[in-house]
Design a protein around this motif. Structure first.
Motif, short mmCIF file in Angstrom:
data_model
loop_
_atom_site.label_atom_id
_atom_site.label_comp_id
_atom_site.label_asym_id
_atom_site.label_seq_id
_atom_site.Cartn_x
_atom_site.Cartn_y
_atom_site.Cartn_z
N VAL A 1 -23.71 -42.25 -16.32
CA VAL A 1 -22.97 -41.04 -15.93
C VAL A 1 -23.08 -40.84 -14.42
CG1 VAL A 1 -22.95 -38.52 -16.10
CG2 VAL A 1 -23.19 -39.92 -18.17
N LEU A 2 -24.30 -40.96 -13.91
CA LEU A 2 -24.51 -40.79 -12.47
C LEU A 2 -23.78 -41.86 -11.67
CD1 LEU A 2 -28.31 -39.87 -12.51
CD2 LEU A 2 -26.33 -38.32 -12.46
N VAL A 3 -23.75 -43.07 -12.19
CA VAL A 3 -23.04 -44.16 -11.50
C VAL A 3 -21.54 -43.87 -11.46
CG1 VAL A 3 -22.41 -46.60 -11.66
CG2 VAL A 3 -24.79 -45.90 -11.97
N VAL B 1 -28.48 -36.59 -6.41
CA VAL B 1 -29.65 -36.20 -7.21
C VAL B 1 -30.87 -36.08 -6.31
CG1 VAL B 1 -31.18 -36.83 -9.12
CG2 VAL B 1 -28.77 -37.40 -9.24
N GLU B 2 -31.66 -35.04 -6.54
CA GLU B 2 -32.96 -34.90 -5.90
C GLU B 2 -34.03 -34.96 -6.98
OE1 GLU B 2 -32.11 -31.91 -2.15
OE2 GLU B 2 -32.83 -31.07 -4.03
N LYS C 1 -38.96 -33.38 -12.04
CA LYS C 1 -37.70 -32.81 -12.50
C LYS C 1 -36.57 -33.32 -11.63
CE LYS C 1 -37.54 -28.44 -13.34
NZ LYS C 1 -37.63 -26.98 -13.20
N VAL C 2 -35.39 -33.35 -12.21
CA VAL C 2 -34.21 -33.72 -11.43
C VAL C 2 -33.48 -32.46 -11.01
CG1 VAL C 2 -33.88 -35.98 -12.48
CG2 VAL C 2 -32.79 -34.00 -13.50
N ASN C 3 -32.76 -32.58 -9.92
CA ASN C 3 -32.02 -31.46 -9.38
C ASN C 3 -30.69 -32.01 -8.87
OD1 ASN C 3 -30.96 -29.64 -7.45
ND2 ASN C 3 -32.97 -28.72 -7.20
N TYR C 4 -29.59 -31.40 -9.27
CA TYR C 4 -28.26 -31.89 -8.89
C TYR C 4 -27.61 -31.06 -7.79
CZ TYR C 4 -28.92 -34.51 -13.17
OH TYR C 4 -29.43 -35.35 -14.14
#
Length: 67
Positions: free
Chosen positions: A46-48, A62-63, A2-5
């Motif tokens: 988007v993250l970039v 991001v984790e 899972k990703v975590n912001y």
């Protein structure tokens, strides 16, 4: 996995930047921020854009959580 912001939200607090301000800088849709608030996947571009606006790397916003 899972990703975590959480790192992004913490960085925004530390730099005193609101979600609205970051959206304005990056042109990211409110629905994308809603996905991120729910720790859902978003497109890499988007993250970039967020990294460019925040002057940081992907690992700063991001984790990856292992089950």
């Amino acid at each position: 996995m899972k990703v975590n912001y959480k790192p992004l939200w913490k960085m925004m607090i530390d730099k005193d930047i609101s979600k609205g301000e970051l959206r304005a800088k990056t042109g990211i849709a409110p629905s994308t921020f809603a996905k991120m608030s729910n720790n859902e996947y978003v497109a890499l571009d988007v993250l970039v854009r967020i990294c460019n606006a925040m002057n940081c790397g992907l690992d700063d916003i991001v984790e990856i959580e292992k089950y």
